[in-house]
Design a protein around this motif. Sequence first.
Motif, mmCIF file in Angstrom:
data_model
loop_
_atom_site.group_PDB
_atom_site.id
_atom_site.type_symbol
_atom_site.label_atom_id
_atom_site.label_comp_id
_atom_site.label_asym_id
_atom_site.label_seq_id
_atom_site.Cartn_x
_atom_site.Cartn_y
_atom_site.Cartn_z
ATOM 1 N N ARG A 154 -11.096 7.099 -21.018
ATOM 2 C CA ARG A 154 -10.386 7.625 -22.203
ATOM 3 C C ARG A 154 -10.933 6.991 -23.477
ATOM 4 N NH1 ARG A 154 -6.116 10.532 -20.552
ATOM 5 N NH2 ARG A 154 -5.730 10.292 -18.340
ATOM 6 N N ALA A 155 -11.200 5.692 -23.408
ATOM 7 C CA ALA A 155 -11.719 4.989 -24.584
ATOM 8 C C ALA A 155 -13.093 5.539 -24.970
ATOM 9 C CB ALA A 155 -11.816 3.493 -24.297
ATOM 10 N N GLN A 189 -12.579 8.681 -26.802
ATOM 11 C CA GLN A 189 -11.987 8.436 -28.126
ATOM 12 C C GLN A 189 -13.024 7.862 -29.099
ATOM 13 O OE1 GLN A 189 -8.233 6.369 -27.895
ATOM 14 N NE2 GLN A 189 -8.228 5.969 -30.110
ATOM 15 N N HIS A 246 -15.361 10.442 -30.250
ATOM 16 C CA HIS A 246 -14.676 11.377 -31.127
ATOM 17 C C HIS A 246 -14.509 10.792 -32.529
ATOM 18 C CE1 HIS A 246 -11.394 14.120 -32.316
ATOM 19 N NE2 HIS A 246 -12.002 14.933 -31.476
ATOM 20 N N ASP A 247 -14.138 9.511 -32.597
ATOM 21 C CA ASP A 247 -13.688 8.928 -33.875
ATOM 22 C C ASP A 247 -14.752 8.152 -34.642
ATOM 23 O OD1 ASP A 247 -11.271 9.870 -33.109
ATOM 24 O OD2 ASP A 247 -10.380 7.931 -32.618
ATOM 25 N N LEU A 268 -7.744 1.545 -29.391
ATOM 26 C CA LEU A 268 -7.949 1.957 -27.996
ATOM 27 C C LEU A 268 -6.793 1.515 -27.110
ATOM 28 C CD1 LEU A 268 -11.739 1.047 -27.578
ATOM 29 C CD2 LEU A 268 -10.751 3.294 -28.042
#
Length: 451
Positions: free
Chosen positions: A233-234, A237, A240-241, A298
Amino acid sequence: LDALTTELRRIVGAQHVPTDRDDTAPYATDWTRRWRGATPLVARPGDVDEVAAIVRACRAHRVALVPQGGNTGLVGGSVPLAGEIVLSTRRLERLGDVDALGMRVVAGAGVTLEALQHAVAPAGLRFGVDLAARGTATIGGMVATNAGGTHVVRHGTMRVQLLGVEAVLGDGSVIRHLRGLRKDNTGYDLASLLCGSEGTLGVVTAAALRLIPTPRTVAVALIGFATVDAAVRASAQLQHDVPGIEAVELMLRDGLRLAGAHLDVTLPAVAEAPVTVLVEIGVAESPVDVLAAAVQGLEGRVGEPAVAIDARSAGRLWRLRDAHPEAAAALGVVHKLDVTLPAPALAAFVDQVHQSVRARAPEATCLVYGHLGDGNLHVNVVGPGVTDEIDDAVLDLVVEAGGSISAEHGIGTAKRRWLEQVRAPGDIAAFRAIKRALDPDGILNPNVLLA
Ligand SMILES: Cc1cc2nc3c(=O)[nH]c(=O)nc-3n(C[C@H](O)[C@H](O)[C@H](O)COP(=O)(O)OP(=O)(O)OC[C@H]3O[C@@H](n4cnc5c(N)ncnc54)[C@H](O)[C@@H]3O)c2cc1C
């Protein structure tokens, strides 16, 4: 064979055709020592004309050959397993001038990745693919395997860096398209076809390569997580960010400990986390602020991240990741499985793979690490009871999860029996048609890719 040996000596000079077993043995065993063969001779050409003459001579004598660069390939494709001769490209080490305006360079197939990196750095440029075997892996081998490595998440694989190739095809003809323009739609993309062909269609002799600007500042963080799921997931993320993500690499506690012991270094405290992710960002200004903000957000983190903002300490963190293959190899002959998983299936796969290996070889060591940002895991299994059955069990899990049985190392010999299960019959028929067209007598790398 005697007549061929005489002819090859005439082409490249006797000193470049070793035949003594002591001299040829290093060319006949791969980096993992799992794949061992023998060869009557090694031919070491110095330019493309010599490569073409060698291929034509082999064709006339109906003798198969294995192209070999740095011999760091991990699927048994670079060594002669059925008595083929070896064509070593290491003397093809000419590097053209760096075109700083066009950001490109032409490199001979035998140039090592590290030599290329050193040559382009003074121009403020770098090469988009990097991997731990950089001191030995060659540009020709990297083209032939479509190598990936640690920066694919930002810059793509070898195919993306390739602006053209020069190569000798299996019929002895030479293709050459080294202008290296960014845009050039003038027919079939032969560079792309040869890229990833694992030496089965032609011997790559040079490549025109795209270069990229070196980022002004780089920061690396080693971030701990409680689970692989949180790390996956991290990874999403972060991509994405955060602008300028250069690498997102996964390590597990066992692997980090082994790498730390192998390097004889003290690990940062975060290495106690069950799962760690190494993140590198390269940006124009203040990477620390960008990275700190991203890390804070995170979920599932454990411990304090180890952060490096200067090249030396970043290098220290990277060495922990880079040492994984070597540390595994120090334990014995490693079965190396390089696979891609869809992101949602990744965490479960890591669990299943450990269970599956434990059930079959309870005393073996199973290390899982890899290029998390691309969903690419390296499963390394080594120790008592490790057999081909383990490879099959791991690859079964990959296929069930909708992944790929080869992310970046290729099919080689190791995964050949799996090819028909993972590619459609139409694809394989097209592979064979291309092989027949470019290598009509099947003299190039007969043990690789197609059964
Ligand atoms: C420690 C370590 C880390 C690694 N990390 C990565 C990684 O992160 N990512 C990755 O993708 N790989 C990785 N590898 C695998 C390996 O480095 C790559 O596959 C690399 O591209 C092989 O280059 P080479 O010159 O050693 O090729 P070789 O091992 O000599 O050959 C590999 C294949 O290419 C063919 N070949 C070689 N040269 C030519 C040529 N000029 N023309 C046509 N065919 C040719 C051979 O026949 C063989 O099938 C790693 C290996 C090691 C040992």
